[in-house]
Design a protein around this motif. Structure first.
Motif, mmCIF file in Angstrom:
data_model
loop_
_atom_site.group_PDB
_atom_site.id
_atom_site.type_symbol
_atom_site.label_atom_id
_atom_site.label_comp_id
_atom_site.label_asym_id
_atom_site.label_seq_id
_atom_site.Cartn_x
_atom_site.Cartn_y
_atom_site.Cartn_z
ATOM 1 N N ASN A 21 8.578 -6.270 -26.015
ATOM 2 C CA ASN A 21 8.778 -5.853 -27.409
ATOM 3 C C ASN A 21 10.240 -5.967 -27.813
ATOM 4 N N SER A 35 -1.295 -5.274 -24.147
ATOM 5 C CA SER A 35 -2.046 -4.529 -25.154
ATOM 6 C C SER A 35 -2.274 -5.388 -26.397
ATOM 7 N N GLN A 36 -3.204 -4.973 -27.241
ATOM 8 C CA GLN A 36 -3.510 -5.734 -28.461
ATOM 9 C C GLN A 36 -2.313 -5.774 -29.399
ATOM 10 N N SER A 37 -1.583 -4.658 -29.477
ATOM 11 C CA SER A 37 -0.407 -4.652 -30.361
ATOM 12 C C SER A 37 0.644 -5.637 -29.886
ATOM 13 N N LEU A 38 0.824 -5.739 -28.558
ATOM 14 C CA LEU A 38 1.801 -6.690 -28.033
ATOM 15 C C LEU A 38 1.347 -8.121 -28.281
ATOM 16 N N GLN A 39 0.065 -8.410 -28.061
ATOM 17 C CA GLN A 39 -0.438 -9.758 -28.321
ATOM 18 C C GLN A 39 -0.289 -10.132 -29.794
ATOM 19 N N MET A 40 -0.556 -9.161 -30.696
ATOM 20 C CA MET A 40 -0.403 -9.422 -32.123
ATOM 21 C C MET A 40 1.057 -9.685 -32.464
ATOM 22 N N ALA A 41 1.997 -8.934 -31.854
ATOM 23 C CA ALA A 41 3.423 -9.131 -32.125
ATOM 24 C C ALA A 41 3.873 -10.507 -31.662
ATOM 25 N N THR A 70 2.493 -13.129 -34.105
ATOM 26 C CA THR A 70 3.208 -13.051 -35.391
ATOM 27 C C THR A 70 4.603 -13.646 -35.276
ATOM 28 N N GLN A 108 5.470 -12.494 -20.483
ATOM 29 C CA GLN A 108 4.060 -12.112 -20.576
ATOM 30 C C GLN A 108 3.249 -12.761 -19.451
ATOM 31 N N GLU A 162 5.799 -3.887 -21.268
ATOM 32 C CA GLU A 162 5.578 -3.767 -22.714
ATOM 33 C C GLU A 162 6.898 -3.530 -23.446
#
Length: 718
Positions: free
Chosen positions: A673, A699-705, A708, A688, A669
């Motif tokens: 990031n 994690s969801q935050s990593l997938q969203m990053a 984006t 990934q 992670e």
């Protein structure tokens, strides 16, 4: 006149009446020769001239204490000789019943006396020796009848007309004592055998075998328990004897003479057997034609099979050649055909198979395990649960889990339920490999049998809980040990403290630390370091510093690891000034930071994007000649990626991909990031995929990053 002398007088009359014809018909030469040698002052069974003193160990003989023993010996000898010569029918009703004890005494005594006479006078035939025996008995009994045995013995060296020498009297008395001692020892031995086969002793042996006591130790315990049972039985028998004596004394209280005669008879009955039966054997020994001796032999044989293990069969001829071929097998060859041929030739029992296994174990360990597993299904091997548990234990100690579970499967297919020993082996095995569920199952099996776990079983289960990340369950077992007065070892305390520390559980770490001190273990550098790490993981640098200062106060000098833990605690709250002040203070006291402290500083400075300062720290690590720790490459990849230094970021990334097996979920992670923050979207996407291949889910935050960054910047070219 005593009862002893009355018995001697009656015996002498019977003897003279029965054997008068025999004495009259002896040839003059034999009688004269016999009288000449017996009445000669030089006649002595102890004379070194005849070589008898060295071959017959004689004991000290006190004349004043041996009259009763000697009288009974003479009485028995006269009766034995009269029966051997004429075999008449005895008139008294007291001698109609057989007495095995008296028969054994007479057989041993007469055999020894005859041997001594034959060795002393090897030139004389059997008739002469028989006449000598009769003459010895006649002279001795006549002196005993007069009641002047003591005086005659004292004057034997001065009076040349006296018939027998002093050494002859001593020899007869010593032989009597020797026979009695041997009979007592034999009786005690037979009694001991009975207690060895008693149900109580066998039950204790079975229990000892179940808890793991075997071999010489079990044999010693078995004889100890049998001896205790025998002593207890003898104690109660002596109480009964005292009770009977007290009752007899009360009944005969009005007749002192009767009491005296009864005590004399009783003492004789205790010390020597009384003859009440016919002697049905010749002077050379027992007549073993009686059917009762076959029954005795069968009972002795059955007892020996229980007390002594069966001997293996001798191996010779073709069977020996097959045995040699078995020992010469390679590890990849199948021993089944040779074992079948060996079985047909030898027809082995369990002891033969075990002997073969022991020899294989000494020469070829791998072949031993293969043959032992094959024998589990062999009928003549008489497989029991110990054979299964022994193989499981061997495989478990050598970390062959698959082989151990295969043996367990065969055991279950045979319908054999694991007992205490097998369950103990399974607890150790599954705890060692980290299979907590199976270890708990085996542990519950132990408790279901009512077995209280020992220290080793507790230690294995506690380590299983610690390795699976459940230190609280391990702590509960430790409290159970303390409640049973089983003191946990320092290693168990340290394992629990380390587990709580790694998870930042300061309450658990504090409990274990306090328990260690109450148990008598002083705080060490390792335990203090773990407490500093625990408070650092929990984000409490002030308490971490208190423990750090306490460690210095009690005399422990901080090492590189402990200092790195303290700096990492300050990093949690970003207190860089306090960390630098601590390092400056320690350097004044002579401390030199090592790789662990520098690695924490590099990680901290990298997060602050202080690239130049971080590279200066890297230079200090290189100056010490140490390789960069793996965690430092993670920090460098993250720092260079966020700083946009592509070459150094990708270089660090290649190092991490080469050792991707060592990366955890948090490491993936952080690296991804950092790559996204630096604009290395394509590399982040590739990493990934590596992360998912390793079994981790982003994690969801990593997938969203990632989504984006792809939408805003597109895919970056390498």
């Amino acid at each position: 006149m005593s009862l002893n002398h009355l018995l001697l007088r009656r015996t002498l009359k019977n003897f003279l009446r029965i054997n008068g014809n025999l004495l009259r018909h002896q040839s003059a030469v034999n009688i004269n020769a016999t009288r000449t040698f017996i009445t000669s002052p030089s006649f002595s069974l102890l004379d070194p001239h005849y070589g008898c003193y060295s071959s017959v160990p004689l004991r000290n003989f006190e004349l004043g204490k041996s009259n009763s023993i000697f009288s009974r010996c003479i009485h028995s000898t006269v009766t034995k000789l009269s029966d051997a010569a004429m075999e008449p029918k005895l008139e008294s009703a007291d001698v109609e019943e057989d007495d095995g004890l008296m028969n054994e005494f007479l057989s041993r005594f007469v055999w020894i006396i005859r041997g001594k006479i034959s060795e002393t006078f090897p030139d004389y035939d059997k008739k002469t020796v028989d006449a000598m025996l009769l003459m010895i008995v006649e002279k001795v009994v006549s002196e005993m009848e007069k009641g002047s045995f003591e005086q005659s013995l004292k004057a034997s060296t001065e009076n040349r007309d006296w018939d027998l020498s002093e050494d002859l009297w001593k020899t007869v008395s010593e032989v009597s004592n020797m026979v009695l001692d041997d009979m007592k020892k034999a009786t005690k031995k037979e009694k001991m055998k009975g207690f060895l086969l008693s149900e109580e002793v066998q039950e204790m042996c079975r229990f000892a075998g179940e808890v793991g006591i075997r071999g010489d130790m079990l044999r010693e315990f078995r004889f100890k328990w049998a001896r205790e049972k025998m002593e207890e039985s003898e104690f109660y028998e002596s109480l009964e004897q005292l009770k009977k004596e007290a009752c007899t004394q009360e009944e005969n209280n009005d007749s002192p003479s009767s009491v005296e005669d009864a005590s004399e008879v009783k003492s004789e009955a205790v010390s020597l057997p009384k003859r009440r039966g016919k002697i049905k054997y010749k002077i050379y020994g027992l007549d073993l034609s009686d059917p009762k001796w076959s029954e005795v032999a069968d009972k002795v044989h059955e007892a020996e099979e229980v007390l002594w293990p069966q001997e293996p069969k001798p191996i010779s001829g073709k069977c020996k050649l097959v045995t040699e071929r078995i020992f010469s097998l390679n590890d990849n060859e199948d021993p089944s055909p040779l074992l079948a041929e060996w079985k047909d030739l030898l027809q082995p029992t369990r002891v033969d198979w075990i002997t073969l296994l022991d020899k294989l174990n000494e020469s070829n360990r791998f072949l031993y395990l293969k043959v032992a597993e094959l024998l589990l299904s062999e009928e003549s091997f008489q497989t029991n649960i110990r054979d299964y548990s022994k193989l499981v234990d061997v495989h478990a100690k050598e970390n062959r889990l698959e082989d151990a579970e295969r043996i367990l499967k065969k055991m279950n297919e045979k319908g054999i339920t694991p007992d205490i020993l097998t369950a103990t082996v399974l607890v150790h095995m599954y705890s060692k490999v980290g299979n907590l569920d199976r270890a708990k199952e085996a542990f519950d099996t132990l408790r279901s049998h009512g077995f209280q776990p020992d220290e080793k079983v507790y230690n294995s289960m506690i380590m299983a809980f610690v390795n699976s990340g459940q230190p609280k369950l391990g702590e509960s077992l430790m409290r159970e040990m303390e409640a049973r007065d089983i003191k946990p070892s320092k290693d168990i305390y340290m394992a629990l403290l380390r587990s709580f520390s790694q998870r930042g559980d300061i309450s658990g770490a504090g409990r274990i630390s306090a328990t260690m001190q109450f148990a008598g273990f002083s705080p060490s550098l390792e335990s203090c370091t773990l407490l500093v790490e625990a408070y650092g993981q929990a984000g409490d640098p002030d308490q971490a510093r208190n423990n750090f200062d306490y460690m210095i106060k009690i005399g422990h000098r901080p090492d590189d690891r402990c200092t790195a833990s303290m700096v990492a605690a300050y990093e949690k709250k970003n207190l860089l000034d306090k960390a630098l002040n601590l390092l400056l203070q320690l350097e004044k006291d002579g401390f030199e930071p090592g790789v662990a402290t520098y690695a924490v500083l590099v990680d901290w400075l990298g997060k602050l994007q202080l690239v130049d300062e971080a590279e200066q720290i890297l230079g200090k690590i290189g100056a010490q000649g140490d390789a960069l720790p793996f965690k430092v490459h993670i920090s460098l990849c993250d720092m260079y990626s966020r700083a946009g230094i592509e070459k150094k970021a990708l270089q660090a990334l290649r190092v991490l991909e080469a050792k991707k097996e060592e990366l955890g979920h948090g490491d993936f992670e952080r690296i991804i990031n950092g790559l996204i923050a630096g604009g290395f979207v394509q590399d982040a996407k590739r990493l990934q995929g590596v992360m998912e291949a390793q079994g981790f889910t982003a994690s969801q935050s990593l997938q969203m990053a990632l989504r984006t960054s792809q939408a805003l910047r597109g895919r970056r070219l390498p």
